[in-house]
Each structure stands twice: as C-alpha cells, then as structure tokens.
Design a protein around this motif. Structure first.
Motif, PDB file in Angstrom:
ATOM      1  N   CYS A  41       0.810  -1.225   0.000  1.00 21.85           N
ATOM      2  CA  CYS A  41       0.000   0.000   0.000  1.00 21.85           C
ATOM      3  C   CYS A  41       0.840   1.270   0.000  1.00 21.85           C
ATOM      4  O   CYS A  41       0.357   2.333  -0.435  1.00 21.85           O
ATOM      5  CB  CYS A  41      -0.955   0.002   1.192  1.00 21.85           C
ATOM      6  N   GLU A  68     -15.013  -0.623   5.709  1.00 16.08           N
ATOM      7  CA  GLU A  68     -14.238   0.186   6.658  1.00 16.08           C
ATOM      8  C   GLU A  68     -13.980  -0.595   7.937  1.00 16.08           C
ATOM      9  O   GLU A  68     -12.864  -0.596   8.475  1.00 16.08           O
ATOM     10  CB  GLU A  68     -14.980   1.479   6.957  1.00 16.08           C
ATOM     11  N   LYS A 112      -4.822   2.848   5.900  1.00 13.35           N
ATOM     12  CA  LYS A 112      -6.251   2.528   5.953  1.00 13.35           C
ATOM     13  C   LYS A 112      -6.961   2.967   4.676  1.00 13.35           C
ATOM     14  O   LYS A 112      -7.734   2.196   4.083  1.00 13.35           O
ATOM     15  CB  LYS A 112      -6.897   3.194   7.170  1.00 13.35           C
ATOM     16  N   VAL A 129     -11.318  -3.216   7.241  1.00 17.49           N
ATOM     17  CA  VAL A 129      -9.956  -2.681   7.236  1.00 17.49           C
ATOM     18  C   VAL A 129      -9.457  -2.494   8.670  1.00 17.49           C
ATOM     19  O   VAL A 129      -8.304  -2.822   8.989  1.00 17.49           O
ATOM     20  CB  VAL A 129      -9.889  -1.349   6.456  1.00 17.49           C
ATOM     21  N   LEU A 186      -5.729   0.759   1.568  1.00 11.40           N
ATOM     22  CA  LEU A 186      -6.274  -0.597   1.563  1.00 11.40           C
ATOM     23  C   LEU A 186      -7.774  -0.567   1.291  1.00 11.40           C
ATOM     24  O   LEU A 186      -8.307  -1.437   0.593  1.00 11.40           O
ATOM     25  CB  LEU A 186      -5.986  -1.305   2.888  1.00 11.40           C
ATOM     26  N   HIS A 187      -8.442   0.443   1.817  1.00 13.25           N
ATOM     27  CA  HIS A 187      -9.884   0.578   1.607  1.00 13.25           C
ATOM     28  C   HIS A 187     -10.192   0.726   0.112  1.00 13.25           C
ATOM     29  O   HIS A 187     -11.128   0.101  -0.413  1.00 13.25           O
ATOM     30  CB  HIS A 187     -10.420   1.775   2.389  1.00 13.25           C
ATOM     31  N   ALA A 201     -11.771 -10.885   3.708  1.00 14.88           N
ATOM     32  CA  ALA A 201     -11.920  -9.479   3.307  1.00 14.88           C
ATOM     33  C   ALA A 201     -12.296  -9.351   1.838  1.00 14.88           C
ATOM     34  O   ALA A 201     -12.953  -8.392   1.429  1.00 14.88           O
ATOM     35  CB  ALA A 201     -10.621  -8.719   3.576  1.00 14.88           C
TER      36      ALA A 201
END
Length: 298
Positions: free
Chosen positions: A35, A72, A93, A75, A96-97, A63
């Motif tokens: 990320c 959310e 965050k 994550v 990755l979201h 996931a």
C-alpha cells in the motif's frame, strides 16, 4: 512440470518464511509495503488481492468477500490482526480501503452484468421495446421505421425482420450496450455504422456489436479486465464503466476492421479472434486503460 513444483513450494513454504524475514527486517507487513510502495492502480490492487488470497489468516482472506458497507470495519479488523498503528501508517487505511473497493466491486459488477445478460428481451415489455426503438432513432434519425417488424432493421445490422431473435445470446446486455454507445457517443456510433454499411468492407453493425458484448462479458468473467478497472476506477466500478469499456471495443474494432480490409465478412471469425488477442495483450500491461479516445480527445 518444474514450474508447477516451484510454484507449489514457493506458495506453501518459501513465501511464508520470506514474508516473515522481511517483516522482521523492515517492521512492516506485506500489505503495508504494497500500500505504501505502489501508486494507486492495477499493480497495487493486484498485489494486495494476491496477498489477501494467499494469507493463512482467515480475516484477511474473507476481506475479499466483504460487502461494501462493511469494508471500513473490515480494514480496521485487518489493522488489528496485523498490529498496524494508524498514527504510524496514516495512509494505510485509506489505501487498503480503495483496493478492497476495487476488488469486491469487480465481483459485484460481474454479478450485475450477468443478471443483465440473463434478462431476456421481451417484446411485450414496454421498456424493452422503447429501448429498441430508441436505438433506431439514435442511429437513423432521418429515417422513419415503417413498422415494428420490418426488413429495415437490416440497415443497422440485424439479421431478420425482428431484432429480438438476435439478443438471445447476450440478452438485454447486448441491447443496452448498443444504446449506450449510440447515446453517449452518437457521432462515433453513426460513423461506425457508415463503415459497417460500406459496400465492400461492410459488416453487420448490430450483430457485431452483440458479438463484442460477448467479448467484453467473457473478458470480465475470466478476470482479464481487472487491470483495466483497477486503473480507471478509483473505487467501486459500476455498470456504466462496463458499458464504456464496450464503447472502446466497438470503436476500436471498427478501426481495426477498416485498417485490415478483410476480403469479405466470411472471414469475420478470423479477424475477430485477431482483435481479441490484441485486446488481451493490452490487458497484460499493468498500466492498461481501455478508454475510448476520439479525434476530439487527441
């Protein structure tokens, strides 16, 4: 054979220990490195997807099937599982979201596309009929349709007097793609139709269009379109994004056909396969973006 053995050894043993060593050396897990180490797009999201799929952690694997409204929370759970501190990794965050929106969104989009494909064209459905007549008006604005069942449909590339029989393979998806192209790129659609009606290089506009819908559908079903969507949609892809991809295929196939100058429509399958291979080659490029670009865009 050796390749399969190596792949098995790597995924089953070496990958785990390699990740362990790098984590202890860098203080970051694989997802953190992905990320932060790659810009948004196909490379980052594809690597994140593979990392989650390959994880031995159930939370990470599940996931990939999380609903959009739970992402959310998902994550946050991953961050707890991997002991990732928000204050030390402020962008993790969000990054990755976005990856998960793209990954789960692709699966959801395919379900919507599949539902549309399974919807049979029904001549007794006013909405279906209105859409078909709209296609005619968009492509042939100066010509009045003599009746609902008429040989005039051949002027825009249908096979018989009643177009409903041509939608059997792709259902309403085929018609919706044709209308979307004609409505959003009217000038280009009419240009393509004029090429299709060429006395020597012509082809059946509507039938080829439905064939290209099948190409787009098959590419999506196989997962081949993931890099394109991951590069062009920073979030959840929607049906309009699939229709826009179709517009690209319709426009580019016409350019390809005109440039190739086939001897006759009898060689359609041969040239269709050649074009299909060109598209698949483009999709192997991590930076791929199959977006329709007209002369006005250049």
């Amino acid at each position: 054979m050796l390749g399969y053995i190596w792949q098995y050894v790597y995924t089953s043993f070496l990958r785990y220990w390699l990740k362990w060593l790098i984590r202890h050396a860098t203080g970051t897990c694989e997802l953190q490195r992905i990320c932060s180490g790659y810009k948004p797009g196909a490379t980052r999201t594809t690597k994140a997807e593979y990392s989650l799929q390959s994880s031995k952690n159930k939370v990470l694997r599940e996931a990939l099937e999380t609903r959009k409204d739970n992402l959310e929370q998902c994550v946050d759970q991953i961050m707890r599982e991997k002991d990732i501190k928000p204050q030390k990794n402020p962008q993790f965050k969000e990054n990755l979201h976005i990856c998960l929106l793209q990954i789960t969104g692709y699966s959801s989009l395919f379900i919507s596309v599949e539902d549309m494909r399974k919807e049979v064209f029904n001549s007794e459905n006013p909405e279906h009929e209105a859409m078909l007549l709209k296609l005619w008006d968009l492509l042939m604005p100066t010509v009045t349709l003599e009746s609902r069942i008429t040989k005039q449909w051949g002027d825009i590339g249908f096979q018989g007097d009643d177009p409903k029989t041509d939608f059997r393979g792709m259902g309403m998806l085929g018609l919706i793609n044709l209308v979307f192209f004609s409505e959003n790129y009217t000038k280009e659609a009419r240009q393509v139709l004029s090429h299709a009606n060429h006395p020597k290089l012509g082809y059946s506009y509507a039938i080829v269009g439905i064939n290209l819908t099948e190409m787009a559908y098959s590419l999506m079903k196989s997962g081949a379109l993931k890099p394109h969507f991951y590069n062009t949609v920073l979030g959840t892809p929607e049906l309009r994004h699939f229709h826009q991809l179709y517009c690209y295929l319709a426009y580019e196939f016409d350019k390809f056909w005109v440039e190739e100058e086939p001897e006759s429509i009898m060689h359609f399958n041969q040239y269709r396969e050649k074009f299909h291979n060109i598209v698949k080659t483009h999709l192997q490029d991590p930076a791929v973006s199959l977006v329709l670009k007209t002369n006005m865009d250049k």
